[in-house]
Design a protein around this motif. Sequence first.
Motif, PDB file in Angstrom:
ATOM      1  N   SER A  26     -35.350 -23.900  13.845  1.00  0.00           N
ATOM      2  CA  SER A  26     -34.831 -24.983  13.767  1.00  0.00           C
ATOM      3  C   SER A  26     -33.681 -24.395  14.709  1.00  0.00           C
ATOM      4  O   SER A  26     -32.292 -24.100  14.480  1.00  0.00           O
ATOM      5  N   PRO A  27     -33.698 -24.966  16.119  1.00  0.00           N
ATOM      6  CA  PRO A  27     -32.629 -24.671  17.075  1.00  0.00           C
ATOM      7  C   PRO A  27     -31.403 -25.155  16.703  1.00  0.00           C
ATOM      8  O   PRO A  27     -30.799 -25.284  17.423  1.00  0.00           O
ATOM      9  N   GLY A  28     -31.093 -25.944  16.294  1.00  0.00           N
ATOM     10  CA  GLY A  28     -30.254 -27.066  15.586  1.00  0.00           C
ATOM     11  C   GLY A  28     -28.991 -26.299  15.206  1.00  0.00           C
ATOM     12  O   GLY A  28     -28.046 -26.551  14.537  1.00  0.00           O
ATOM     13  N   ALA A  29     -29.715 -25.434  13.886  1.00  0.00           N
ATOM     14  CA  ALA A  29     -29.189 -24.357  12.819  1.00  0.00           C
ATOM     15  C   ALA A  29     -28.116 -23.703  13.475  1.00  0.00           C
ATOM     16  O   ALA A  29     -28.419 -23.005  13.955  1.00  0.00           O
ATOM     17  N   ILE A  30     -27.025 -23.908  12.164  1.00  0.00           N
ATOM     18  CA  ILE A  30     -26.056 -23.081  11.985  1.00  0.00           C
ATOM     19  C   ILE A  30     -26.800 -21.822  11.170  1.00  0.00           C
ATOM     20  O   ILE A  30     -27.130 -22.391  10.241  1.00  0.00           O
ATOM     21  N   VAL A  31     -26.271 -20.488  11.396  1.00  0.00           N
ATOM     22  CA  VAL A  31     -26.815 -19.734  10.328  1.00  0.00           C
ATOM     23  C   VAL A  31     -25.961 -19.335  10.208  1.00  0.00           C
ATOM     24  O   VAL A  31     -24.912 -18.327  11.035  1.00  0.00           O
ATOM     25  N   HIS A  32     -25.698 -19.061   8.526  1.00  0.00           N
ATOM     26  CA  HIS A  32     -24.352 -18.519   8.323  1.00  0.00           C
ATOM     27  C   HIS A  32     -25.123 -17.249   7.213  1.00  0.00           C
ATOM     28  O   HIS A  32     -25.575 -16.712   7.023  1.00  0.00           O
ATOM     29  N   VAL A  33     -24.532 -15.293   8.300  1.00  0.00           N
ATOM     30  CA  VAL A  33     -24.261 -14.395   7.709  1.00  0.00           C
ATOM     31  C   VAL A  33     -23.496 -14.254   7.073  1.00  0.00           C
ATOM     32  O   VAL A  33     -21.991 -14.132   7.666  1.00  0.00           O
ATOM     33  N   THR A  34     -23.075 -13.616   5.888  1.00  0.00           N
ATOM     34  CA  THR A  34     -21.806 -13.386   4.648  1.00  0.00           C
ATOM     35  C   THR A  34     -22.275 -11.437   4.408  1.00  0.00           C
ATOM     36  O   THR A  34     -23.658 -12.125   3.813  1.00  0.00           O
ATOM     37  N   GLY A  35     -21.842 -10.469   4.652  1.00  0.00           N
ATOM     38  CA  GLY A  35     -21.973  -9.498   3.897  1.00  0.00           C
ATOM     39  C   GLY A  35     -21.242  -9.686   2.218  1.00  0.00           C
ATOM     40  O   GLY A  35     -19.749  -9.885   2.466  1.00  0.00           O
ATOM     41  N   PHE A  36     -21.892  -8.382   1.734  1.00  0.00           N
ATOM     42  CA  PHE A  36     -20.810  -8.316   0.166  1.00  0.00           C
ATOM     43  C   PHE A  36     -21.121  -7.088   0.033  1.00  0.00           C
ATOM     44  O   PHE A  36     -21.474  -6.419   0.270  1.00  0.00           O
ATOM     45  N   ALA A  37     -19.771  -6.726  -0.885  1.00  0.00           N
ATOM     46  CA  ALA A  37     -19.344  -5.634  -1.579  1.00  0.00           C
ATOM     47  C   ALA A  37     -19.076  -5.410  -2.716  1.00  0.00           C
ATOM     48  O   ALA A  37     -18.623  -7.048  -3.224  1.00  0.00           O
ATOM     49  N   ASP A  38     -19.289  -4.757  -3.497  1.00  0.00           N
ATOM     50  CA  ASP A  38     -19.061  -5.057  -4.608  1.00  0.00           C
ATOM     51  C   ASP A  38     -17.574  -4.034  -4.898  1.00  0.00           C
ATOM     52  O   ASP A  38     -17.143  -3.558  -4.170  1.00  0.00           O
ATOM     53  N   PRO A  39     -16.764  -4.482  -5.830  1.00  0.00           N
ATOM     54  CA  PRO A  39     -15.529  -3.776  -6.483  1.00  0.00           C
ATOM     55  C   PRO A  39     -15.106  -2.084  -6.073  1.00  0.00           C
ATOM     56  O   PRO A  39     -13.881  -1.721  -6.589  1.00  0.00           O
ATOM     57  N   ARG A  40     -16.445  -1.909  -6.347  1.00  0.00           N
ATOM     58  CA  ARG A  40     -16.022  -0.046  -6.824  1.00  0.00           C
ATOM     59  C   ARG A  40     -15.384   0.078  -5.600  1.00  0.00           C
ATOM     60  O   ARG A  40     -14.939   1.581  -6.385  1.00  0.00           O
ATOM     61  N   GLY A  41     -15.332   0.434  -4.224  1.00  0.00           N
ATOM     62  CA  GLY A  41     -13.910   1.442  -4.175  1.00  0.00           C
ATOM     63  C   GLY A  41     -13.199  -0.029  -3.421  1.00  0.00           C
ATOM     64  O   GLY A  41     -12.207   0.020  -4.536  1.00  0.00           O
ATOM     65  N   ARG A  53     -21.822  -4.906   7.282  1.00  0.00           N
ATOM     66  CA  ARG A  53     -23.054  -5.026   6.920  1.00  0.00           C
ATOM     67  C   ARG A  53     -23.727  -7.056   7.223  1.00  0.00           C
ATOM     68  O   ARG A  53     -24.408  -6.926   7.404  1.00  0.00           O
ATOM     69  N   ALA A  54     -22.062  -7.387   7.464  1.00  0.00           N
ATOM     70  CA  ALA A  54     -22.732  -8.902   7.691  1.00  0.00           C
ATOM     71  C   ALA A  54     -23.385  -8.489   9.735  1.00  0.00           C
ATOM     72  O   ALA A  54     -23.868  -9.465   9.891  1.00  0.00           O
ATOM     73  N   ARG A  55     -22.036  -7.679  10.114  1.00  0.00           N
ATOM     74  CA  ARG A  55     -22.488  -7.543  11.430  1.00  0.00           C
ATOM     75  C   ARG A  55     -23.860  -7.175  11.289  1.00  0.00           C
ATOM     76  O   ARG A  55     -24.723  -6.961  12.660  1.00  0.00           O
ATOM     77  N   VAL A  56     -24.328  -6.242  11.239  1.00  0.00           N
ATOM     78  CA  VAL A  56     -25.465  -5.502  11.120  1.00  0.00           C
ATOM     79  C   VAL A  56     -26.725  -5.863  11.281  1.00  0.00           C
ATOM     80  O   VAL A  56     -27.739  -5.934  11.848  1.00  0.00           O
ATOM     81  N   VAL A  57     -26.843  -7.615  10.082  1.00  0.00           N
ATOM     82  CA  VAL A  57     -27.564  -7.959   9.670  1.00  0.00           C
ATOM     83  C   VAL A  57     -27.827  -8.901  11.385  1.00  0.00           C
ATOM     84  O   VAL A  57     -28.250  -9.641  11.782  1.00  0.00           O
ATOM     85  N   ALA A  58     -26.630  -9.963  11.472  1.00  0.00           N
ATOM     86  CA  ALA A  58     -26.613 -10.677  12.168  1.00  0.00           C
ATOM     87  C   ALA A  58     -26.390  -9.725  13.513  1.00  0.00           C
ATOM     88  O   ALA A  58     -27.433 -10.380  14.764  1.00  0.00           O
ATOM     89  N   ALA A  59     -26.336  -8.701  13.435  1.00  0.00           N
ATOM     90  CA  ALA A  59     -27.000  -8.091  15.120  1.00  0.00           C
ATOM     91  C   ALA A  59     -28.621  -8.016  15.288  1.00  0.00           C
ATOM     92  O   ALA A  59     -29.452  -8.055  16.638  1.00  0.00           O
ATOM     93  N   ARG A  60     -28.996  -7.715  14.045  1.00  0.00           N
ATOM     94  CA  ARG A  60     -31.079  -7.593  13.728  1.00  0.00           C
ATOM     95  C   ARG A  60     -31.522  -9.305  14.023  1.00  0.00           C
ATOM     96  O   ARG A  60     -32.632  -9.971  14.835  1.00  0.00           O
ATOM     97  N   LEU A  61     -30.924 -10.279  13.723  1.00  0.00           N
ATOM     98  CA  LEU A  61     -31.067 -11.411  14.166  1.00  0.00           C
ATOM     99  C   LEU A  61     -30.413 -11.635  15.426  1.00  0.00           C
ATOM    100  O   LEU A  61     -31.817 -12.633  15.742  1.00  0.00           O
ATOM    101  N   VAL A  62     -30.390 -11.304  16.150  1.00  0.00           N
ATOM    102  CA  VAL A  62     -29.836 -11.916  17.368  1.00  0.00           C
ATOM    103  C   VAL A  62     -30.839 -10.656  18.449  1.00  0.00           C
ATOM    104  O   VAL A  62     -31.236 -11.389  19.221  1.00  0.00           O
TER     105      VAL A  62
END
Length: 85
Positions: A26-41, A53-62
């Motif tokens: 889907s070459p025209g699609a914009i892909v949103h990558v959102t990293g999440f963390a819980d509130p423990r720290g 986490r978001a950067r790691v997934v984005a790098a894998r997609l690239v």
Amino acid sequence: FRTEEAGIRPEDAAPIAQFAALANGSPGAIVHVTGFADPRGTPRYNSALAAERARVVAARLVAAGVPAERLVVGSEVAAGTPTEA
């Protein structure tokens, strides 16, 4: 992701690759990558973990051929106090 980690687990590589193939189809699609963390720290730690986490997934997609300019990368930290099981 494992608790307090940002590395992609081996068992999660295939779903990310499948998503990359879908995005590449889907070459025209914009892909949103959102990293999440819980509130423990601390807020600072959680924010950095979620962003990494978001950067790691984005790098894998690239690496799988999704153009970086099609990615919108962000992060969120869950609100609230976690409960212990």
